[in-house]
Design a protein around this motif. Structure first.
Motif, PDB file in Angstrom:
ATOM      1  N   SER A  99       0.837  -1.183   0.000  1.00 47.67           N
ATOM      2  CA  SER A  99       0.000   0.000   0.000  1.00 47.67           C
ATOM      3  C   SER A  99       0.877   1.239   0.000  1.00 47.67           C
ATOM      4  O   SER A  99       1.992   1.236   0.490  1.00 47.67           O
ATOM      5  N   SER A 100       0.363   2.324  -0.555  1.00 47.15           N
ATOM      6  CA  SER A 100       1.129   3.566  -0.584  1.00 47.15           C
ATOM      7  C   SER A 100       1.035   4.315   0.737  1.00 47.15           C
ATOM      8  O   SER A 100       1.744   5.287   0.937  1.00 47.15           O
ATOM      9  N   LEU A 101       0.151   3.873   1.636  1.00 51.45           N
ATOM     10  CA  LEU A 101       0.018   4.531   2.928  1.00 51.45           C
ATOM     11  C   LEU A 101       0.989   3.907   3.920  1.00 51.45           C
ATOM     12  O   LEU A 101       0.940   2.719   4.176  1.00 51.45           O
ATOM     13  N   SER A 139       9.707  13.361   0.086  1.00 52.61           N
ATOM     14  CA  SER A 139       8.949  12.096   0.102  1.00 52.61           C
ATOM     15  C   SER A 139       8.077  12.010   1.340  1.00 52.61           C
ATOM     16  O   SER A 139       6.919  11.579   1.279  1.00 52.61           O
ATOM     17  N   GLU A 142       5.059  14.305   0.962  1.00 51.81           N
ATOM     18  CA  GLU A 142       4.090  13.705   0.046  1.00 51.81           C
ATOM     19  C   GLU A 142       3.305  12.590   0.738  1.00 51.81           C
ATOM     20  O   GLU A 142       2.103  12.430   0.526  1.00 51.81           O
ATOM     21  N   ARG A 143       3.989  11.807   1.564  1.00 51.05           N
ATOM     22  CA  ARG A 143       3.330  10.729   2.311  1.00 51.05           C
ATOM     23  C   ARG A 143       2.306  11.313   3.282  1.00 51.05           C
ATOM     24  O   ARG A 143       1.206  10.774   3.438  1.00 51.05           O
ATOM     25  N   GLN A 144       2.633  12.443   3.909  1.00 48.35           N
ATOM     26  CA  GLN A 144       1.689  13.077   4.833  1.00 48.35           C
ATOM     27  C   GLN A 144       0.458  13.571   4.077  1.00 48.35           C
ATOM     28  O   GLN A 144      -0.666  13.482   4.566  1.00 48.35           O
ATOM     29  N   LYS A 145       0.651  14.079   2.852  1.00 48.97           N
ATOM     30  CA  LYS A 145      -0.480  14.524   2.032  1.00 48.97           C
ATOM     31  C   LYS A 145      -1.389  13.348   1.683  1.00 48.97           C
ATOM     32  O   LYS A 145      -2.620  13.475   1.688  1.00 48.97           O
ATOM     33  N   LYS A 146      -0.794  12.189   1.372  1.00 46.04           N
ATOM     34  CA  LYS A 146      -1.602  11.002   1.067  1.00 46.04           C
ATOM     35  C   LYS A 146      -2.391  10.545   2.292  1.00 46.04           C
ATOM     36  O   LYS A 146      -3.565  10.190   2.187  1.00 46.04           O
ATOM     37  N   TYR A 148      -3.369  12.391   4.738  1.00 44.76           N
ATOM     38  CA  TYR A 148      -4.420  13.395   4.940  1.00 44.76           C
ATOM     39  C   TYR A 148      -5.577  13.147   3.968  1.00 44.76           C
ATOM     40  O   TYR A 148      -6.745  13.184   4.359  1.00 44.76           O
ATOM     41  N   ALA A 149      -5.261  12.871   2.700  1.00 45.97           N
ATOM     42  CA  ALA A 149      -6.286  12.634   1.687  1.00 45.97           C
ATOM     43  C   ALA A 149      -7.143  11.415   2.024  1.00 45.97           C
ATOM     44  O   ALA A 149      -8.335  11.392   1.730  1.00 45.97           O
ATOM     45  N   HIS A 150      -6.541  10.412   2.650  1.00 49.29           N
ATOM     46  CA  HIS A 150      -7.269   9.191   3.026  1.00 49.29           C
ATOM     47  C   HIS A 150      -7.801   9.258   4.453  1.00 49.29           C
ATOM     48  O   HIS A 150      -8.255   8.245   4.988  1.00 49.29           O
TER      49      HIS A 150
END
Length: 168
Positions: A99-101, A139, A142-146, A148-150
């Motif tokens: 998973s990307s999370l 990186s 960007e992971r924190q943005k993902k 947050y989005a989820h």
């Protein structure tokens, strides 16, 4: 145990096994007698300790099956543990591998937060570019943005980043 003692023990066991095998005839060990009036079965012993040998063989079979079941159960537990992504801190649900999370532990997150804070003080914003010196921090942002989005980013962490002026 020395090698000679071990080899002698193996030879003794092998000799005992040959004697036991020679004593067992090739004919059927028990005979099942069925009464037509009742569905229950009764076994009749044919003599010479055959019943004990049968019970011993059945016990060995049960033990082997139990050991096999235990090994399969342990294999399933390991597979589920490896595939679950472990147990992240802060009560967040486990994310499957691939998973990307990715959830950071507190220490790692705080180290990256301090690096972002230092970057913001030096540059006046939290827009981290890709580069040799900032690639890991970029990186992480960007992971924190993902996350947050989820809706997986902890509220406390989100508050700290928002306070710095981070744009999700």
């Amino acid at each position: 145990m020395k090698g000679r003692d071990y080899n002698a023990l193996i030879k003794q066991k092998s000799a005992r096994k040959k004697q036991e095998d020679a004593a067992v005839p090739t004919r059927s060990l028990t005979k099942v007698v069925t009464s037509s009036s009742s569905p229950s079965h009764s076994k009749r012993q044919l003599g010479n300790g055959y019943t004990e040998k049968i019970k011993a063989k059945q016990q060995e079979k049960k033990e082997a099956e139990a050991a096999l079941a235990a090994a399969e159960s342990a294999k399933k537990r390991r597979a589920s543990k490896e595939g679950s992504g472990g147990s992240p801190k802060n009560g967040k649900p486990a994310v499957p591998r691939g998973s990307s999370l990715v959830f950071d532990d507190d220490e790692t997150w705080n180290e990256n937060y301090e690096a972002l804070k230092k970057f913001q003080e030096e540059h006046g914003n939290c827009d981290v570019p890709f580069g040799k010196d900032t690639g890991a921090l970029r990186s992480w942002t960007e992971r924190q943005k993902k996350l947050y989005a989820h809706e997986k980013l902890d509220e406390e962490r989100m508050g700290k980043m928002t306070y710095l002026g981070f744009q999700f």
